[in-house]
Design an enzyme around this catalytic site. Structure first.
Site, short mmCIF file in Angstrom:
data_model
loop_
_atom_site.label_atom_id
_atom_site.label_comp_id
_atom_site.label_asym_id
_atom_site.label_seq_id
_atom_site.Cartn_x
_atom_site.Cartn_y
_atom_site.Cartn_z
N ASP A 181 0.96 -1.09 -0.19
CA ASP A 181 0.09 0.03 0.10
C ASP A 181 0.80 1.14 -0.10
OD1 ASP A 181 -1.56 2.05 0.68
OD2 ASP A 181 -2.75 1.12 2.23
N ASN A 222 -4.55 12.82 -11.54
CA ASN A 222 -5.18 13.31 -12.69
C ASN A 222 -4.74 14.86 -12.88
OD1 ASN A 222 -7.07 15.18 -11.43
ND2 ASN A 222 -8.29 13.26 -10.78
N GLY A 279 -8.19 5.46 -7.24
CA GLY A 279 -7.20 4.62 -7.34
C GLY A 279 -6.09 5.31 -6.36
N VAL A 280 -4.75 5.37 -6.70
CA VAL A 280 -3.79 5.92 -5.89
C VAL A 280 -3.99 7.19 -5.70
CG1 VAL A 280 -1.20 6.37 -6.14
CG2 VAL A 280 -1.88 4.27 -7.04
N ASP A 281 -4.48 8.10 -6.52
CA ASP A 281 -4.58 9.53 -6.10
C ASP A 281 -5.58 9.58 -4.87
OD1 ASP A 281 -4.54 12.03 -6.63
OD2 ASP A 281 -5.85 12.19 -8.34
N GLY A 335 -3.65 1.65 -13.91
CA GLY A 335 -4.78 1.36 -13.33
C GLY A 335 -5.85 1.60 -14.60
N VAL A 336 -6.86 2.80 -14.20
CA VAL A 336 -7.74 3.03 -15.07
C VAL A 336 -7.50 3.62 -16.27
CG1 VAL A 336 -9.60 3.29 -13.39
CG2 VAL A 336 -8.16 5.20 -13.95
N TYR A 337 -5.75 3.94 -16.57
CA TYR A 337 -5.55 4.90 -17.65
C TYR A 337 -5.00 3.56 -18.64
CZ TYR A 337 -5.57 9.46 -15.96
OH TYR A 337 -5.74 10.75 -15.48
#
Length: 174
Positions: free
Chosen positions: A10, A24, A32-34, A124-126
């Site tokens: 983590d 972003n 996510g991480v952000d 991740g989502v990117y």
């Protein structure tokens, strides 16, 4: 000599001078991480990001660039925010992804950091696949000056990413 390693874990619980946020462009939090870093850091991180937007980055942070803030409640001195290219939105240039790492390293060195922890930016989502994300990240880190940095750690949140980063590290160790 700089130690470069990959661990499963983590990112918000890492003890390092710098934690890198896969942000972003708004810098105002997200998923996510952000989102995890913003939640763990407390309101100081969001306040620092709002100041950056108001004073230096009215249009947000461009892809591949990096900027530092205080770390709030995290076990770090700084958070370096960088925006990865969104492969799902057609941003497929690996050089942009590599720039996230190299610009973050440059900034960490300027800050006087001795340790830095990275997530798998873009994986991740990117939409960057683990193998490509790992190859780009490891190549960027291994081929870039890291003056003063003693530890560069990739902190991966799942086993496929960990395996991809360990393979990329082994492939570049020869």
């Amino acid at each position: 000599m700089t130690v470069v390693e990959a661990v499963r874990g983590d990112l918000t619980r890492q003890h390092a001078d710098v934690l890198v946020n896969a942000a972003n462009s708004s810098l105002l939090g997200g998923g996510g991480v952000d989102g995890a870093l913003h939640a763990a850091a407390g309101p100081a991180l969001l306040a620092a990001c709002r100041r950056l937007r108001a004073e230096q980055l009215p249009d947000g942070l461009p892809v591949g660039e990096a900027v530092a803030t205080e770390a709030g409640l995290l076990s770090a001195r700084w958070v370096i925010h960088t925006v990865g290219p969104n492969r799902n939105a057609g941003q497929t240039d690996p050089a942009q992804l590599a720039a996230c790492y190299t610009h973050s390293l440059d900034l960490a060195v300027r800050l006087g950091a001795t340790s830095i922890a990275f997530p798998a930016i873009g994986a991740g989502v990117y939409g960057w696949d683990p193998a490509t994300a790992a190859e780009v990240a490891v190549h960027a880190v291994r081929s870039h000056p890291t003056d003063g940095l003693e530890l560069i750690r990739f902190v991966l949140f799942n086993d496929p990413l960990l395996a991809a980063f360990r393979t990329a590290l082994e492939d570049t160790a020869q």
